[in-house]
Design a protein around this motif. Structure first.
Motif, PDB file in Angstrom:
ATOM      1  N   GLU A  85       0.852  -1.181   0.000  1.00 52.02           N
ATOM      2  CA  GLU A  85       0.000   0.000   0.000  1.00 52.02           C
ATOM      3  C   GLU A  85       0.894   1.240   0.000  1.00 52.02           C
ATOM      4  O   GLU A  85       1.553   1.529   1.007  1.00 52.02           O
ATOM      5  CB  GLU A  85      -0.909   0.001   1.222  1.00 52.02           C
ATOM      6  CG  GLU A  85      -1.700   1.287   1.424  1.00 52.02           C
ATOM      7  CD  GLU A  85      -2.443   1.717   0.164  1.00 52.02           C
ATOM      8  OE1 GLU A  85      -2.020   2.721  -0.461  1.00 52.02           O
ATOM      9  OE2 GLU A  85      -3.417   1.036  -0.197  1.00 52.02           O
ATOM     10  N   PRO A  86       0.941   2.007  -1.101  1.00 57.90           N
ATOM     11  CA  PRO A  86       1.815   3.187  -1.188  1.00 57.90           C
ATOM     12  C   PRO A  86       1.520   4.251  -0.140  1.00 57.90           C
ATOM     13  O   PRO A  86       2.414   5.010   0.250  1.00 57.90           O
ATOM     14  CB  PRO A  86       1.547   3.714  -2.598  1.00 57.90           C
ATOM     15  CG  PRO A  86       1.028   2.537  -3.365  1.00 57.90           C
ATOM     16  CD  PRO A  86       0.248   1.732  -2.373  1.00 57.90           C
ATOM     17  N   LEU A  87       0.274   4.341   0.330  1.00 61.60           N
ATOM     18  CA  LEU A  87      -0.083   5.382   1.299  1.00 61.60           C
ATOM     19  C   LEU A  87       0.643   5.222   2.630  1.00 61.60           C
ATOM     20  O   LEU A  87       0.845   6.201   3.352  1.00 61.60           O
ATOM     21  CB  LEU A  87      -1.597   5.362   1.549  1.00 61.60           C
ATOM     22  CG  LEU A  87      -2.502   5.925   0.454  1.00 61.60           C
ATOM     23  CD1 LEU A  87      -3.959   5.726   0.849  1.00 61.60           C
ATOM     24  CD2 LEU A  87      -2.211   7.402   0.218  1.00 61.60           C
ATOM     25  N   THR A  88       1.040   4.004   2.945  1.00 58.18           N
ATOM     26  CA  THR A  88       1.637   3.737   4.264  1.00 58.18           C
ATOM     27  C   THR A  88       2.844   4.621   4.533  1.00 58.18           C
ATOM     28  O   THR A  88       2.985   5.192   5.620  1.00 58.18           O
ATOM     29  CB  THR A  88       2.031   2.248   4.381  1.00 58.18           C
ATOM     30  OG1 THR A  88       0.861   1.439   4.231  1.00 58.18           O
ATOM     31  CG2 THR A  88       2.675   1.958   5.724  1.00 58.18           C
ATOM     32  N   LYS A  89       3.720   4.768   3.559  1.00 58.33           N
ATOM     33  CA  LYS A  89       4.942   5.535   3.787  1.00 58.33           C
ATOM     34  C   LYS A  89       4.650   7.000   4.063  1.00 58.33           C
ATOM     35  O   LYS A  89       5.356   7.649   4.854  1.00 58.33           O
ATOM     36  CB  LYS A  89       5.899   5.393   2.604  1.00 58.33           C
ATOM     37  CG  LYS A  89       5.370   5.817   1.265  1.00 58.33           C
ATOM     38  CD  LYS A  89       6.438   5.612   0.188  1.00 58.33           C
ATOM     39  CE  LYS A  89       5.908   5.920  -1.205  1.00 58.33           C
ATOM     40  NZ  LYS A  89       4.913   4.916  -1.660  1.00 58.33           N
TER      41      LYS A  89
END
Length: 377
Positions: A61-65
């Motif tokens: 999930e790219p949003l995590t970072k």
């Protein structure tokens, strides 16, 4: 829908009956002993068969970072702003509890996500980013958390492998209102120290890097912002695992609260007992949907943003499972209900395996590559 566990508990009206009834494996404890494999593999296979589209939900999930970057920045800002405040002042303690503890609990669970390789595709990027997310926590733990946690998935409830399980010593000495209140207040210390008492991990390169990076960060923070800035971060971490609403997930996930499950042993009768429990309340928004815990254990390769979708697709598998509605109520009931305590965990003698070893940091094993393969973890 397949049965998810078969367990027994032992209770007796007298010490003599207790000694006569105990099975061969029984060591004097009162845990719920299971004689089948953990339930999540079976349910995962059934869900994939019924709803094959769920496998498309797996992957990073790219949003995590971006959320991690924002929370790290928030904690460093608070630490710097409080650098001249007294540690015992109201503003210091209130900020540490309301903002700091919530933020660091969020980072605990970000590291949990990252440990499943759900922030980046590359395993090394996940390992390094977990070390970064660890910085505001103040104490190095991300590298050690990963193998212990993945072993928890592979060896759910297995005595001597699953370090999420309380030991018989803990359950015996803390089997009272005061003892359970003590456990809830200091549970972050139990979760930090217990794994090392169960089995020790080798000192891998990533573990050493985690320690060096954290010590270096702490020294720089003290040097340029003062010791109170570091004290804020440490206090935030302690409160995050203490009597804090978000800390309720530690207890809610696997302790057996269901009255129907906590029944006495009937001779020769095996009683099905759920061993993982979900929570569908608003605090999931602050904790990477960790409350959807049955869903997470069924599909560890599905990231936090897609767990609600998994629940909706496979609602026929999850609708009838017992679940919690409030983490605050979980803590309250755990402390005050005489029928609930550290004994209320499902244990099994066999099954599972350890994850992690001397060469884990080389990132070449199936354990590291398998995190994004449906059904592997």
């Amino acid at each position: 829908m397949p049965s998810i566990a078969v367990t027994t508990t032992v209770q007796a009206s007298s010490q003599l009956d207790f000694l006569q009834e105990k099975p061969a494996h029984f060591d004097g404890d009162q845990f719920f002993w299971s004689y089948t494999e953990e339930p999540h593999r079976t349910r995962r296979q059934a869900i994939i068969k019924a709803h094959p589209e769920v496998t498309k939900l797996c992957g990073p999930e790219p949003l995590t970072k971006y959320f991690v970057l924002a929370v790290v920045a928030l904690q460093l800002t608070c630490a710097v702003l409080l650098r001249k405040s007294s540690v015992l002042s109201l503003e210091f303690i209130a900020t540490a509890y309301i903002i700091g503890a919530t933020a660091n609990q969020n980072l605990f669970l970000a590291i949990h996500e990252i440990s499943h390789n759900l922030a980046f595709k590359a395993p090394l990027a996940n390992r390094l980013f977990a070390v970064f997310a660890n910085l505001p926590i103040g104490i190095p733990y991300s590298a050690a958390f990963r193998p212990y946690h993945l072993t928890h998935h592979k060896s759910l409830g297995v005595d001597g492998l699953d370090t999420d399980l309380p030991t018989s010593l803990e359950a015996f000495f803390l089997d009272s209102v005061f003892g359970k209140a003590f456990f809830c207040t200091f549970q972050i210390l139990f979760y930090a120290l217990r794994p090392m008492m169960v089995y020790k991990l080798p000192l891998t390169q990533i573990y050493l890097f985690n320690i060096i990076a954290q010590i270096g960060f702490d020294m720089l923070l003290v040097r340029y912002a003062g010791p109170r800035a570091l004290a804020y971060l440490i206090m935030s971490s302690f409160l995050a695992g203490s009597l804090h609403p978000c800390a309720g997930h530690f207890i809610a996930e696997h302790y057996v609260f269901d009255q129907r499950s906590r029944i006495a042993k009937d001779a020769g009768n095996l009683v099905p007992v759920p061993e993982t429990f979900s929570y569908y309340g608003p605090l999931n928004m602050l904790t990477y949907n960790v409350g959807l815990h049955n869903e997470h254990h069924d599909f560890p390769a599905i990231p936090w943003t897609r767990l609600p979708t998994l629940h909706d697709i496979a609602e026929d598998f999850y609708a009838d499972l017992p679940h919690h509605k409030s983490w605050i109520w979980v803590i309250w009931q755990f402390v005050w209900d005489k029928e609930v305590g550290l004994w209320c965990r499902v244990k099994r003698k066999e099954g599972g395996r350890k994850v992690g070893g001397w060469r884990e940091d080389e990132l070449g094993s199936n354990e590291l590559k398998g995190a994004t393969i449906p059904g592997v973890q």
